[in-house]
Design a protein around this motif. Structure first.
Motif, mmCIF file in Angstrom:
data_model
loop_
_atom_site.group_PDB
_atom_site.id
_atom_site.type_symbol
_atom_site.label_atom_id
_atom_site.label_comp_id
_atom_site.label_asym_id
_atom_site.label_seq_id
_atom_site.Cartn_x
_atom_site.Cartn_y
_atom_site.Cartn_z
ATOM 1 N N LYS A 52 52.237 -11.313 -19.607
ATOM 2 C CA LYS A 52 53.170 -10.949 -21.158
ATOM 3 C C LYS A 52 52.165 -9.379 -21.233
ATOM 4 C CE LYS A 52 50.186 -14.152 -23.282
ATOM 5 N NZ LYS A 52 50.482 -14.635 -24.396
ATOM 6 N N ASN A 53 51.246 -8.673 -20.871
ATOM 7 C CA ASN A 53 50.281 -7.116 -21.357
ATOM 8 C C ASN A 53 51.102 -6.057 -20.618
ATOM 9 O OD1 ASN A 53 48.522 -8.185 -22.615
ATOM 10 N ND2 ASN A 53 47.225 -8.190 -20.922
ATOM 11 N N PRO A 54 51.906 -6.089 -19.785
ATOM 12 C CA PRO A 54 52.591 -5.258 -18.853
ATOM 13 C C PRO A 54 54.471 -5.485 -19.653
ATOM 14 C CG PRO A 54 51.729 -6.651 -16.983
ATOM 15 C CD PRO A 54 51.689 -7.011 -18.172
ATOM 16 N N THR B 163 65.026 1.662 -20.593
ATOM 17 C CA THR B 163 63.978 1.021 -20.796
ATOM 18 C C THR B 163 64.675 -0.236 -21.044
ATOM 19 O OG1 THR B 163 63.783 2.208 -22.776
ATOM 20 C CG2 THR B 163 62.684 3.054 -20.966
ATOM 21 N N LEU C 168 54.647 -6.214 -22.516
ATOM 22 C CA LEU C 168 54.390 -5.338 -24.262
ATOM 23 C C LEU C 168 54.324 -3.914 -24.134
ATOM 24 C CD1 LEU C 168 52.648 -8.657 -25.602
ATOM 25 C CD2 LEU C 168 54.420 -8.243 -26.275
ATOM 26 N N ALA C 169 53.352 -3.351 -23.107
ATOM 27 C CA ALA C 169 53.294 -2.611 -22.743
ATOM 28 C C ALA C 169 54.596 -0.887 -22.563
ATOM 29 C CB ALA C 169 51.889 -2.040 -21.721
ATOM 30 N N LEU C 170 55.964 -2.459 -21.910
ATOM 31 C CA LEU C 170 56.310 -1.663 -21.496
ATOM 32 C C LEU C 170 57.411 -1.649 -23.109
ATOM 33 C CD1 LEU C 170 58.806 -0.314 -19.617
ATOM 34 C CD2 LEU C 170 59.743 -2.676 -19.601
ATOM 35 N N TRP C 171 57.557 -2.776 -23.088
ATOM 36 C CA TRP C 171 58.084 -2.150 -25.329
ATOM 37 C C TRP C 171 57.779 -1.154 -25.622
ATOM 38 C CZ3 TRP C 171 62.377 -3.720 -27.361
ATOM 39 C CH2 TRP C 171 62.072 -3.726 -28.734
ATOM 40 N N GLY C 172 56.270 -0.968 -26.312
ATOM 41 C CA GLY C 172 55.399 -0.133 -26.700
ATOM 42 C C GLY C 172 56.149 1.510 -26.180
ATOM 43 N N LEU C 173 56.389 1.515 -24.797
ATOM 44 C CA LEU C 173 57.004 2.724 -24.729
ATOM 45 C C LEU C 173 58.725 2.787 -25.055
ATOM 46 C CD1 LEU C 173 56.938 4.916 -22.555
ATOM 47 C CD2 LEU C 173 57.903 3.970 -21.383
ATOM 48 N N TYR D 247 54.820 -12.723 -26.878
ATOM 49 C CA TYR D 247 53.198 -12.781 -27.732
ATOM 50 C C TYR D 247 52.792 -13.924 -27.689
ATOM 51 C CZ TYR D 247 48.945 -11.064 -29.633
ATOM 52 O OH TYR D 247 47.696 -10.927 -30.304
#
Length: 251
Positions: free
Chosen positions: A142-144, A182, A146-151, A133
């Protein structure tokens, strides 16, 4: 106390202000300019004292907040979300709980291991994500991630309620497999952005890989019938009945 001192000084303000021809509302209006504030502070020690106290408090608070490493908030956040499932896990794994009555492999870790291990793992997750971050890479990179980590983290949080709360061993195994897949994608991507962020997640990958094997073994030892029923559900229902009976009996 400091509150009493402030009240006394405010009283002094009224007396001194009146002696110099200042009414309280006049002073408040004159405080709108820096020059007037400085002049009145020199005339009236109450304003000078209160202003200095406010300034010190404001500076101290800002210093205390700025001294906290930003990664600490991510670490705390991951741990707080992680412990949300503790009541469900504790109910099943306590003495006399349904988890102790189902078939488990001999190499199942003792209960005391899981708390320290997951505390370390959730802390390492938060630290790794904070590295991504706060990295200097553009948001498009970074955003993709972080989104993958959120999943992935959503899968992590879903596993305990499914396994411990619902005693659904096979769906929990599917979730566990998705967690491994993942994370296996996330680690090299994190490593590209920040090597430390990728490496710190390797123990986590090893642990959930082990947990997946354990989940699969429990599925084999406690097979689910064609109606989706297994021994874990049976033992959980028995545990609920025993607890209700004990409560009814006043035990």
């Amino acid at each position: 106390s400091s509150s009493a001192v402030v009240l006394l000084l405010l009283l002094l303000n009224t007396l001194v202000g009146s002696s110099f021809g200042f009414a309280p509302n006049q002073i408040n209006r004159q405080l709108s300019s820096h020059h007037a504030k400085k002049s009145i502070a020199n005339l009236n020690p109450a304003y000078k004292y209160i202003d200095s106290r406010f300034h010190r408090s404001h500076v101290t608070k800002n210093f205390e907040l700025s001294a906290i490493p930003p990664s600490l908030w991510w670490i705390l956040g991951h741990n707080l979300l992680g412990v949300a499932a503790v009541p469900v896990v504790a109910k099943g794994s306590k003495e006399g709980g349904w988890l102790r009555k189902i078939e488990r492999p001999s190499w199942n870790p003792p209960d005391w291991v899981f708390g320290p291990v997951w505390t370390f793992l959730y802390s390492s997750m938060g630290w790794a994500v904070s590295r991504i971050y706060y990295s200097s890479r553009p948001a498009s990179v970074k955003n993709p991630l972080l989104a993958l980590w959120g999943l992935h983290f959503a899968l992590n949080l879903a596993w305990a309620p499914v396994f411990f709360g619902l005693q659904r061993f096979r769906p929990a195994l599917i979730i566990s497999c998705l967690m491994v897949l993942t994370l296996a994608v996330i680690i090299p991507l994190f490593y590209i952005v920040d090597a430390s962020a990728g490496l710190i997640l390797l123990p986590y990958l090893a642990w959930i890989s082990f947990a997946t094997v354990l989940n699969k073994t429990i599925c084999k030892l406690n097979p689910t019938d064609e109606n989706g029923y297994n021994n874990g559900m049976l033992q959980s229902q028995i545990q609920d009945l025993q607890e209700k009976a004990a409560k009814y009996a006043g035990l």
